[in-house]
Design a protein around this motif. Structure first.
Motif, PDB file in Angstrom:
ATOM      1  N   ALA A 124       0.731  -1.048   0.005  1.00 14.48           N
ATOM      2  CA  ALA A 124       0.176   0.116  -0.362  1.00 14.48           C
ATOM      3  C   ALA A 124       0.717   1.455  -0.148  1.00 14.48           C
ATOM      4  N   ILE A 125       0.748   1.592  -0.947  1.00 16.83           N
ATOM      5  CA  ILE A 125       1.962   3.449  -1.044  1.00 16.83           C
ATOM      6  C   ILE A 125       1.155   4.168  -0.676  1.00 16.83           C
ATOM      7  N   ARG A 126       1.414   5.191   0.400  1.00 13.93           N
ATOM      8  CA  ARG A 126       0.496   6.373   0.375  1.00 13.93           C
ATOM      9  C   ARG A 126       1.693   7.793  -0.299  1.00 13.93           C
ATOM     10  N   LEU A 127       1.327   7.818  -1.024  1.00  9.15           N
ATOM     11  CA  LEU A 127       1.694   9.761  -1.908  1.00  9.15           C
ATOM     12  C   LEU A 127       1.792  11.189  -1.134  1.00  9.15           C
ATOM     13  N   ALA A 128       2.435  11.411  -0.179  1.00  7.15           N
ATOM     14  CA  ALA A 128       2.759  12.800   0.746  1.00  7.15           C
ATOM     15  C   ALA A 128       3.213  13.222  -0.488  1.00  7.15           C
TER      16      ALA A 128
ATOM     17  N   ARG B 274       3.060  -2.033   3.848  1.00 10.59           N
ATOM     18  CA  ARG B 274       2.212  -0.530   3.292  1.00 10.59           C
ATOM     19  C   ARG B 274       3.984   0.520   3.428  1.00 10.59           C
ATOM     20  N   LEU B 275       4.165   1.768   2.357  1.00 13.30           N
ATOM     21  CA  LEU B 275       5.639   2.940   2.604  1.00 13.30           C
ATOM     22  C   LEU B 275       4.523   4.057   1.599  1.00 13.30           C
ATOM     23  N   THR B 276       5.453   4.837   2.053  1.00 12.10           N
ATOM     24  CA  THR B 276       5.012   6.378   2.187  1.00 12.10           C
ATOM     25  C   THR B 276       5.586   7.473   1.484  1.00 12.10           C
ATOM     26  N   LEU B 277       5.781   7.593   0.478  1.00 14.26           N
ATOM     27  CA  LEU B 277       6.503   8.183  -0.259  1.00 14.26           C
ATOM     28  C   LEU B 277       6.053  10.176  -0.335  1.00 14.26           C
ATOM     29  N   LEU B 278       6.930  10.619  -0.125  1.00 16.52           N
ATOM     30  CA  LEU B 278       7.278  11.928  -0.041  1.00 16.52           C
ATOM     31  C   LEU B 278       8.514  12.639  -0.776  1.00 16.52           C
ATOM     32  N   ILE B 279       7.367  13.757  -1.621  1.00 18.53           N
ATOM     33  CA  ILE B 279       7.798  14.479  -3.062  1.00 18.53           C
ATOM     34  C   ILE B 279       7.823  15.894  -1.810  1.00 18.53           C
ATOM     35  N   GLY B 280       8.037  16.508  -2.677  1.00 18.97           N
ATOM     36  CA  GLY B 280       7.974  18.598  -2.230  1.00 18.97           C
ATOM     37  C   GLY B 280       7.117  18.559  -3.878  1.00 18.97           C
ATOM     38  N   PRO B 281       6.601  20.230  -3.346  1.00 20.81           N
ATOM     39  CA  PRO B 281       6.117  21.021  -4.171  1.00 20.81           C
ATOM     40  C   PRO B 281       7.207  21.693  -5.671  1.00 20.81           C
TER      41      PRO B 281
END
Length: 303
Positions: free
Chosen positions: A79-83, A247-254
């Protein structure tokens, strides 16, 4: 023949006659040009498709009789969480749309110091409603039967304070490529059977290669490197990507990425910086490339 799928918020069951809400009604009549007798598939996020037929259709009213239901959609192995840092207009829409098509399970919009879009109150509520519509449309198009969760938008630092499990922080100057990540940096082993099997196989193969002399290893790979030192040969061994937990969280900036202080805080909260190749990706491109890589390494692109 193309399957027409529409989302409804109503409970669905075989044999029921459903009157669609205004949004799917408008889409069925004005966009898809459907009428009485046409087949229509409905879903409400419970994991099933409900196949039916339009019994009555007017400009403002569509009624559908449900005839059958599909098996439930399997849960993903990861389960991928996109932040994702909020970006402007169509860039954010594109990132959300394609992230849903690529299989993310949840989306967390974030406001960081470099965010160019400032939203609050009614404007933020309207934008969130718009983003939800983008997610629904992407599910309708891609055949997904479960809606990814859209979390309320938060300030980046406030959100990071709540994070305990860490994840991946995408940054083009990171020391590690995403393919260099090892399992302990991403969490504990998944309970998914495919993940367990892949992890066990990788561990067994890695142990066998480590226990063998360098020359013997080279013989098993074609005999081309038998004369090389063990250290040199070990560098050329294929990388076995262990599975992160479920699950895995992927954090990407603006646009412009995250500030150095924000990246430092993310790392302090357990996020591992990684890069995707030698190029700087645009804010709408980066999530898509990263999600595709994650799905290929650990997710449902594996088969």
């Amino acid at each position: 023949m193309r399957e027409n799928r529409l989302y409804t918020e109503q409970p669905l069951d075989i044999g029921e006659l459903i009157e669609l809400e205004p949004r799917p009604t408008k889409h069925a009549v004005q966009v898809l040009r459907l009428g009485s007798g046409d087949p229509l598939t409905l879903f409400n996020g419970d994991g099933r498709d409900y196949n039916g037929e339009i019994e009555t259709s007017t400009r403002n009213q569509v009624r559908v009789r449900i005839h059958s239901a599909s098996p439930p959609e399997p849960n993903p192995p990861l389960a991928i969480r996109l932040a994702l840092g909020v970006s402007r207009g169509e860039r954010m829409d594109l990132a959300l749309q394609k992230a849903v098509e690529l299989g993310v399970s949840s989306i967390q919009p974030l406001f960081s110091s470099r965010t160019l879009v400032r939203l609050s109150g009614d404007r933020l509520a309207k934008r969130a409603q718009h983003w939800q519509g983008v997610i629904i449309a992407a599910c309708e198009q891609s055949g997904r039967r479960r809606l990814p969760t859209l979390a309320p938008a938060l300030a980046l630092l406030d959100w990071l304070q709540q994070q305990q499990d860490g994840g991946i922080l995408l940054h083009h100057e990171a020391a590690k490529a995403i393919t260099e990540l090892r399992y302990p940096q991403l969490g504990q082993q998944t309970d998914h059977p495919a993940g367990q099997q892949a992890e066990q196989k990788a561990e067994q193969q890695s142990s066998q290669e480590t226990a063998q002399p360098a020359g013997r290893q080279a013989e098993q790979h074609g005999g081309q490197q038998a004369a090389q030192p063990a250290g040199r040969h070990a560098e050329q061994q294929p990388v076995h990507q262990p599975w992160p937990r479920g699950r895995l969280t992927l954090l990407i900036g603006p646009e412009g990425g995250l500030e150095p202080a924000e990246r430092d805080y993310a790392q302090a909260q357990g996020f591992t910086p990684v890069r995707l190749g030698p190029r700087v990706l645009r804010t709408e491109t980066a999530p898509l490339a990263a999600i595709a890589a994650i799905q290929t390494l650990w997710g449902d692109f594996r088969g």
